[in-house]
Design an enzyme around this catalytic site. Structure first.
Site, PDB file in Angstrom:
ATOM      1  N   HIS A  40      41.682 -37.707 -20.105  1.00 57.07           N
ATOM      2  CA  HIS A  40      40.579 -38.114 -19.226  1.00 57.07           C
ATOM      3  C   HIS A  40      41.108 -38.243 -17.802  1.00 57.07           C
ATOM      4  O   HIS A  40      42.161 -38.868 -17.590  1.00 57.07           O
ATOM      5  CB  HIS A  40      39.971 -39.440 -19.703  1.00 57.07           C
ATOM      6  CG  HIS A  40      38.811 -39.856 -18.868  1.00 57.07           C
ATOM      7  ND1 HIS A  40      37.557 -39.287 -19.000  1.00 57.07           N
ATOM      8  CD2 HIS A  40      38.720 -40.729 -17.846  1.00 57.07           C
ATOM      9  CE1 HIS A  40      36.748 -39.814 -18.101  1.00 57.07           C
ATOM     10  NE2 HIS A  40      37.424 -40.694 -17.381  1.00 57.07           N
ATOM     11  N   ASP A  57      35.810 -42.436 -24.612  1.00 57.21           N
ATOM     12  CA  ASP A  57      36.995 -42.852 -23.836  1.00 57.21           C
ATOM     13  C   ASP A  57      37.457 -44.271 -24.173  1.00 57.21           C
ATOM     14  O   ASP A  57      38.028 -44.963 -23.323  1.00 57.21           O
ATOM     15  CB  ASP A  57      36.733 -42.743 -22.312  1.00 57.21           C
ATOM     16  CG  ASP A  57      36.298 -41.344 -21.893  1.00 57.21           C
ATOM     17  OD1 ASP A  57      36.763 -40.367 -22.512  1.00 57.21           O
ATOM     18  OD2 ASP A  57      35.498 -41.230 -20.951  1.00 57.21           O
ATOM     19  N   ALA A  97      49.166 -35.306 -12.711  1.00 56.91           N
ATOM     20  CA  ALA A  97      49.058 -36.187 -13.881  1.00 56.91           C
ATOM     21  C   ALA A  97      48.697 -35.433 -15.168  1.00 56.91           C
ATOM     22  O   ALA A  97      49.498 -35.380 -16.100  1.00 56.91           O
ATOM     23  CB  ALA A  97      48.045 -37.291 -13.604  1.00 56.91           C
TER      24      ALA A  97
HETATM   25  C1  GRF Z   1      40.093 -31.976 -16.949  1.00 52.68           C
HETATM   26  O1  GRF Z   1      39.919 -32.668 -15.744  1.00 52.68           O
HETATM   27  C2  GRF Z   1      40.134 -32.953 -18.075  1.00 52.68           C
HETATM   28  O2  GRF Z   1      40.755 -34.166 -17.771  1.00 52.68           O
HETATM   29  C3  GRF Z   1      38.687 -33.188 -18.323  1.00 52.68           C
HETATM   30  O3  GRF Z   1      38.093 -31.918 -18.146  1.00 52.68           O
HETATM   31  C4  GRF Z   1      38.897 -31.124 -17.279  1.00 52.68           C
HETATM   32  C5  GRF Z   1      39.258 -29.866 -18.009  1.00 52.68           C
HETATM   33  O4  GRF Z   1      39.904 -28.923 -17.220  1.00 52.68           O
HETATM   34  N1  GRF Z   1      38.466 -33.836 -19.588  1.00 52.68           N
HETATM   35  P1  GRF Z   1      40.560 -27.637 -17.889  1.00 52.68           P
HETATM   36  O5  GRF Z   1      39.511 -26.931 -18.696  1.00 52.68           O
HETATM   37  O6  GRF Z   1      41.721 -28.091 -18.747  1.00 52.68           O
HETATM   38  O7  GRF Z   1      41.022 -26.796 -16.734  1.00 52.68           O
END
Ligand code: GRF
Length: 203
Positions: A110, A151, A180
């Site tokens: 998250h 979450d 991160a």
């Molecule tokens: C990321 O910001 C993740 O934390 C959130 O959705 C986004 C996914 O990005 N849950 P990706 O598809 O991995 O590029």
């Protein structure tokens, strides 16, 4: 070897971080046995294909109702016979029987420091918009186990990221990913694959 199934909905940069982690050996004793998307157009599916990883789309659009979609999703996951499930930008609420079956064997990334900016409605850019609107000076990302809530599961790893003057949601999102998400998600998998993180029902 920890067999991992990765569930995705979008670009798949977190999936890419896992693929890269396995190939550069920051993740050891783990392999991706499947990538499953609810979205046919997810670029994550292309990433999987490019690396010769089994991938499949299970779209709610192909099913008459939510229940049938959930059944198909669970079937697709179970068919890969995973030891561990990673939600990497998966924008579907996980059905309760799947949460139960994979308790402490399913993690999510998250893009905030939980308990800030999380829960229903906080996904994608909305998380970063909310962080900027509140004026926080530090945000970050969290890897947590998946439970019945949104979450709310046990926190495994967190990493802080500074908010900078003039940040837009897009700029902040990118920094949170780079500094991160792409670090702590592979790190949590490495821990799970090598016993540093106890997975499964017994703690
Ligand atoms: C990321 O910001 C993740 O934390 C959130 O959705 C986004 C996914 O990005 N849950 P990706 O598809 O991995 O590029």
């Amino acid at each position: 070897m920890l067999k991992i199934c990765v569930l995705v909905s979008g670009g798949g940069t977190n999936l890419q971080a896992i693929i890269d982690g396995i190939s550069n050996k920051t993740i050891t004793n783990a392999e991706i046995v499947g990538v499953i998307s609810n979205n046919r157009n997810a670029f994550a599916l292309e990433r999987a294909k490019k690396h010769g990883i089994f991938s499949v789309c299970v779209s709610p659009k192909d099913y008459e109702n939510r229940e049938l979609f959930y059944q198909a999703l669970m079937k697709a996951v179970d068919e890969r016979e995973p030891d561990f499930i990673v939600l990497a930008g998966f924008l579907v609420a996980i059905p309760a029987p799947m949460v139960e079956k994979y308790r402490r064997r399913m993690i999510n990334i998250h893009p905030s420091l939980i308990p800030s900016f999380c829960g229903t409605g906080y996904y994608g850019l909305k998380v970063h918009e909310a962080a900027l609107a509140r004026g926080v000076k530090v945000t970050g990302a969290t890897v947590h186990f998946v439970d019945e809530g949104t979450d709310t599961g046990e926190i495994i790893l967190q990493k802080a990221v500074e908010v900078q003057q003039g940040d837009t949601p897009e700029v902040l999102q990118r920094r949170v990913m780079e500094e991160a998400e792409w670090k702590i998600l592979p790190q949590a998998i490495e821990m799970a694959a090598n016993g540093t993180l106890k997975i499964g029902e017994e703690r």
